[in-house]
Design a protein around this motif. Structure first.
Motif, PDB file in Angstrom:
ATOM      1  N   ILE A   1       0.860  -1.184   0.000  1.00 14.59           N
ATOM      2  CA  ILE A   1       0.000   0.000   0.000  1.00 14.59           C
ATOM      3  C   ILE A   1       0.893   1.229   0.000  1.00 14.59           C
ATOM      4  CG2 ILE A   1      -1.664   1.323   1.358  1.00 14.59           C
ATOM      5  CD1 ILE A   1      -3.045  -1.222   2.063  1.00 14.59           C
ATOM      6  N   ILE A   2       0.704   2.070  -1.008  1.00 16.89           N
ATOM      7  CA  ILE A   2       1.556   3.260  -1.146  1.00 16.89           C
ATOM      8  C   ILE A   2       0.729   4.531  -0.933  1.00 16.89           C
ATOM      9  CG2 ILE A   2       3.153   4.519  -2.651  1.00 16.89           C
ATOM     10  CD1 ILE A   2       3.606   1.927  -4.224  1.00 16.89           C
ATOM     11  N   GLY A   3       1.130   5.318   0.040  1.00 16.91           N
ATOM     12  CA  GLY A   3       0.468   6.594   0.300  1.00 16.91           C
ATOM     13  C   GLY A   3       1.295   7.758  -0.210  1.00 16.91           C
ATOM     14  N   GLU A   4       0.976   8.944   0.284  1.00 14.61           N
ATOM     15  CA  GLU A   4       1.623  10.161  -0.221  1.00 14.61           C
ATOM     16  C   GLU A   4       2.944  10.462   0.510  1.00 14.61           C
ATOM     17  OE1 GLU A   4      -0.780  13.784  -1.102  1.00 14.61           O
ATOM     18  OE2 GLU A   4       0.319  14.600   0.605  1.00 14.61           O
ATOM     19  N   ALA A   5       2.838  10.758   1.791  1.00 16.24           N
ATOM     20  CA  ALA A   5       4.001  11.166   2.592  1.00 16.24           C
ATOM     21  C   ALA A   5       3.611  11.079   4.063  1.00 16.24           C
ATOM     22  CB  ALA A   5       4.390  12.607   2.248  1.00 16.24           C
ATOM     23  N   PRO A   6       4.597  10.955   4.944  1.00 14.81           N
ATOM     24  CA  PRO A   6       4.245  10.897   6.366  1.00 14.81           C
ATOM     25  C   PRO A   6       3.646  12.209   6.865  1.00 14.81           C
ATOM     26  CG  PRO A   6       6.642  10.641   6.026  1.00 14.81           C
ATOM     27  CD  PRO A   6       6.034  10.849   4.692  1.00 14.81           C
TER      28      PRO A   6
ATOM     29  N   VAL B   1       5.153   7.437  -1.097  1.00 14.88           N
ATOM     30  CA  VAL B   1       5.973   7.932  -2.209  1.00 14.88           C
ATOM     31  C   VAL B   1       7.135   8.739  -1.638  1.00 14.88           C
ATOM     32  CG1 VAL B   1       6.019   9.450  -4.235  1.00 14.88           C
ATOM     33  CG2 VAL B   1       3.984   8.057  -3.777  1.00 14.88           C
ATOM     34  N   VAL B   2       6.826   9.663  -0.741  1.00 15.93           N
ATOM     35  CA  VAL B   2       7.836  10.556  -0.161  1.00 15.93           C
ATOM     36  C   VAL B   2       8.131  10.094   1.269  1.00 15.93           C
ATOM     37  CG1 VAL B   2       8.191  12.955   0.603  1.00 15.93           C
ATOM     38  CG2 VAL B   2       7.275  12.485  -1.672  1.00 15.93           C
ATOM     39  N   LYS B   3       9.399  10.033   1.600  1.00 15.84           N
ATOM     40  CA  LYS B   3       9.797   9.410   2.871  1.00 15.84           C
ATOM     41  C   LYS B   3       9.908  10.389   4.039  1.00 15.84           C
ATOM     42  CE  LYS B   3      10.261   5.855   0.233  1.00 15.84           C
ATOM     43  NZ  LYS B   3       9.015   5.104   0.002  1.00 15.84           N
ATOM     44  N   CYS B   4       9.830  11.687   3.763  1.00 17.10           N
ATOM     45  CA  CYS B   4       9.944  12.691   4.819  1.00 17.10           C
ATOM     46  C   CYS B   4       8.677  13.546   4.853  1.00 17.10           C
ATOM     47  CB  CYS B   4      11.121  13.625   4.571  1.00 17.10           C
ATOM     48  SG  CYS B   4      12.609  12.774   4.078  1.00 17.10           S
TER      49      CYS B   4
ATOM     50  N   GLU C   1      10.230  16.928  -5.157  1.00 23.47           N
ATOM     51  CA  GLU C   1      10.349  15.997  -4.019  1.00 23.47           C
ATOM     52  C   GLU C   1       9.919  14.590  -4.425  1.00 23.47           C
ATOM     53  OE1 GLU C   1       9.600  19.540  -0.746  1.00 23.47           O
ATOM     54  OE2 GLU C   1       7.945  18.196  -1.254  1.00 23.47           O
ATOM     55  N   ILE C   2       8.846  14.520  -5.198  1.00 24.85           N
ATOM     56  CA  ILE C   2       8.354  13.202  -5.651  1.00 24.85           C
ATOM     57  C   ILE C   2       9.406  12.546  -6.544  1.00 24.85           C
ATOM     58  CG2 ILE C   2       6.599  12.059  -7.087  1.00 24.85           C
ATOM     59  CD1 ILE C   2       4.611  14.209  -5.946  1.00 24.85           C
ATOM     60  N   GLN C   3       9.930  13.323  -7.502  1.00 21.07           N
ATOM     61  CA  GLN C   3      10.964  12.785  -8.404  1.00 21.07           C
ATOM     62  C   GLN C   3      12.175  12.277  -7.635  1.00 21.07           C
ATOM     63  OE1 GLN C   3       8.962  12.304 -11.171  1.00 21.07           O
ATOM     64  NE2 GLN C   3      11.081  11.970 -11.802  1.00 21.07           N
ATOM     65  N   GLU C   4      12.590  13.047  -6.634  1.00 16.70           N
ATOM     66  CA  GLU C   4      13.787  12.674  -5.861  1.00 16.70           C
ATOM     67  C   GLU C   4      13.566  11.421  -5.016  1.00 16.70           C
ATOM     68  OE1 GLU C   4      14.557  16.250  -3.690  1.00 16.70           O
ATOM     69  OE2 GLU C   4      16.077  16.908  -5.101  1.00 16.70           O
TER      70      GLU C   4
ATOM     71  N   THR D   1      -1.515  11.594  -5.127  1.00 16.56           N
ATOM     72  CA  THR D   1      -0.046  11.669  -5.268  1.00 16.56           C
ATOM     73  C   THR D   1       0.527  10.321  -5.678  1.00 16.56           C
ATOM     74  OG1 THR D   1       0.089  13.447  -3.656  1.00 16.56           O
ATOM     75  CG2 THR D   1       2.109  12.212  -4.052  1.00 16.56           C
ATOM     76  N   ALA D   2       0.080   9.256  -5.010  1.00 11.17           N
ATOM     77  CA  ALA D   2       0.593   7.915  -5.334  1.00 11.17           C
ATOM     78  C   ALA D   2       0.163   7.508  -6.741  1.00 11.17           C
ATOM     79  CB  ALA D   2       0.095   6.910  -4.305  1.00 11.17           C
ATOM     80  N   LEU D   3      -1.069   7.831  -7.095  1.00  2.78           N
ATOM     81  CA  LEU D   3      -1.572   7.513  -8.438  1.00  2.78           C
ATOM     82  C   LEU D   3      -0.705   8.173  -9.512  1.00  2.78           C
ATOM     83  CD1 LEU D   3      -3.852   6.757 -10.573  1.00  2.78           C
ATOM     84  CD2 LEU D   3      -4.953   8.864  -9.904  1.00  2.78           C
ATOM     85  N   GLU D   4      -0.467   9.481  -9.341  1.00  2.00           N
ATOM     86  CA  GLU D   4       0.312  10.206 -10.352  1.00  2.00           C
ATOM     87  C   GLU D   4       1.778   9.765 -10.371  1.00  2.00           C
ATOM     88  OE1 GLU D   4      -2.380  14.275 -10.296  1.00  2.00           O
ATOM     89  OE2 GLU D   4      -0.247  14.412  -9.809  1.00  2.00           O
ATOM     90  N   ALA D   5       2.320   9.503  -9.177  1.00  2.00           N
ATOM     91  CA  ALA D   5       3.745   9.149  -9.105  1.00  2.00           C
ATOM     92  C   ALA D   5       4.018   7.818  -9.796  1.00  2.00           C
ATOM     93  CB  ALA D   5       4.190   9.081  -7.650  1.00  2.00           C
ATOM     94  N   ILE D   6       3.138   6.846  -9.606  1.00  3.49           N
ATOM     95  CA  ILE D   6       3.390   5.517 -10.166  1.00  3.49           C
ATOM     96  C   ILE D   6       2.865   5.396 -11.596  1.00  3.49           C
ATOM     97  CG2 ILE D   6       2.708   3.070  -9.964  1.00  3.49           C
ATOM     98  CD1 ILE D   6       4.956   3.738  -8.079  1.00  3.49           C
ATOM     99  N   LEU D   7       1.638   5.783 -11.801  1.00  2.00           N
ATOM    100  CA  LEU D   7       1.035   5.554 -13.129  1.00  2.00           C
ATOM    101  C   LEU D   7       1.298   6.693 -14.109  1.00  2.00           C
ATOM    102  CD1 LEU D   7      -2.414   4.022 -12.092  1.00  2.00           C
ATOM    103  CD2 LEU D   7      -0.327   2.820 -12.759  1.00  2.00           C
ATOM    104  N   LYS D   8       1.839   7.797 -13.628  1.00  2.00           N
ATOM    105  CA  LYS D   8       2.084   8.984 -14.467  1.00  2.00           C
ATOM    106  C   LYS D   8       0.792   9.370 -15.181  1.00  2.00           C
ATOM    107  CE  LYS D   8       6.508   8.143 -13.703  1.00  2.00           C
ATOM    108  NZ  LYS D   8       6.943   8.490 -12.375  1.00  2.00           N
ATOM    109  N   ASN D   9      -0.290   9.190 -14.461  1.00  2.83           N
ATOM    110  CA  ASN D   9      -1.599   9.366 -15.070  1.00  2.83           C
ATOM    111  C   ASN D   9      -2.283  10.567 -14.442  1.00  2.83           C
ATOM    112  OD1 ASN D   9      -4.320   8.979 -15.857  1.00  2.83           O
ATOM    113  ND2 ASN D   9      -3.900   6.807 -16.143  1.00  2.83           N
ATOM    114  N   LYS D  10      -2.771  11.446 -15.276  1.00  2.00           N
ATOM    115  CA  LYS D  10      -3.397  12.669 -14.750  1.00  2.00           C
ATOM    116  C   LYS D  10      -4.893  12.470 -14.498  1.00  2.00           C
ATOM    117  CE  LYS D  10       0.103  15.342 -14.428  1.00  2.00           C
ATOM    118  NZ  LYS D  10       0.578  15.669 -13.079  1.00  2.00           N
TER     119      LYS D  10
END
Ligand code: URA
Length: 188
Positions: free
Chosen positions: A37-42, A81-84, A96-99, A122-131
């Motif tokens: 399960i992938i979320g946005e950021a903490p 997606v983002v660890k911080c 930040e997402i790219q990094e 955020t997770a949707l766009e980061a993984i699927l590159k889908n708008k």
């Protein structure tokens, strides 16, 4: 604020957010799970406890998964997606997402889940590159690099939209999670 030197060293390679935070948040759950399960950021609670999805949203997500018969300590690996934690809980920036993406890809490779659930936009766009929006893609199985991926509404959104009516985000998410559980059962 005391900083963890080792975490800092690691974080400085992840993103400039490292200058602003004291902790990185990597994962919770079973690294051998079939479901990631992938979320946005903490958020604040996640940063405090060093684990993803342990605040209000996380508790709701845990509850929904457990209600569908999913064992959250055995069947699931949670990450973001983002660890911080972005300051003031703002959405992570594109940079930040790219990094952070290489670290997420590495997690996916190591855990090797058969199913990935993308929690929120955020997770949707980061993984699927889908708008396309979550409202359109939620509950749908999508093939991504040989893995089954399903976007669902973010639990923070569900906390703001608590209607129990049929067709409301909460009931749609309950049926999406049941669909995920059914798929997991076919993989056993
Ligand atoms: N929201 C997220 O997307 N991830 C967390 O870990 C907590 C809240």
């Amino acid at each position: 604020m005391t900083k963890n030197i080792h975490a800092d060293k690691y974080v400085s390679k992840i993103s400039d957010l490292s200058n602003l935070i004291s902790k990185i948040v990597i994962s919770r759950g079973n690294p051998f799970a079939k479901l990631m399960i992938i979320g946005e950021a903490p958020g604040a609670k996640e940063e405090e406890l060093g684990k993803p999805f342990v605040g209000r949203s996380g508790k709701l997500l845990d509850q929904l998964l457990q209600n569908a018969g999913i064992d959250i300590s055995l069947d699931v690996y949670f990450c973001n997606v983002v660890k911080c934690r972005p300051p003031k809980n703002r959405r992570p920036t594109k940079i930040e997402i790219q990094e952070n993406l290489p670290w997420l890809y590495q997690q996916i490779k190591l855990v090797n889940p058969e199913i990935i659930v993308l929690v929120g936009k955020t997770a949707l766009e980061a993984i699927l590159k889908n708008k396309s929006t979550i409202s359109i893609l939620r509950g749908k199985w999508i093939n991504w690099n040989g893995r089954l991926v399903m976007p669902i509404f973010h639990p923070a959104y569900l906390l703001r939209n608590q209607s129990k009516e049929e067709g409301a985000p909460m009931s749609l998410t309950k049926s999406d999670i049941l669909k995920i559980k059914e798929k997991m059962d076919t993989l056993k």
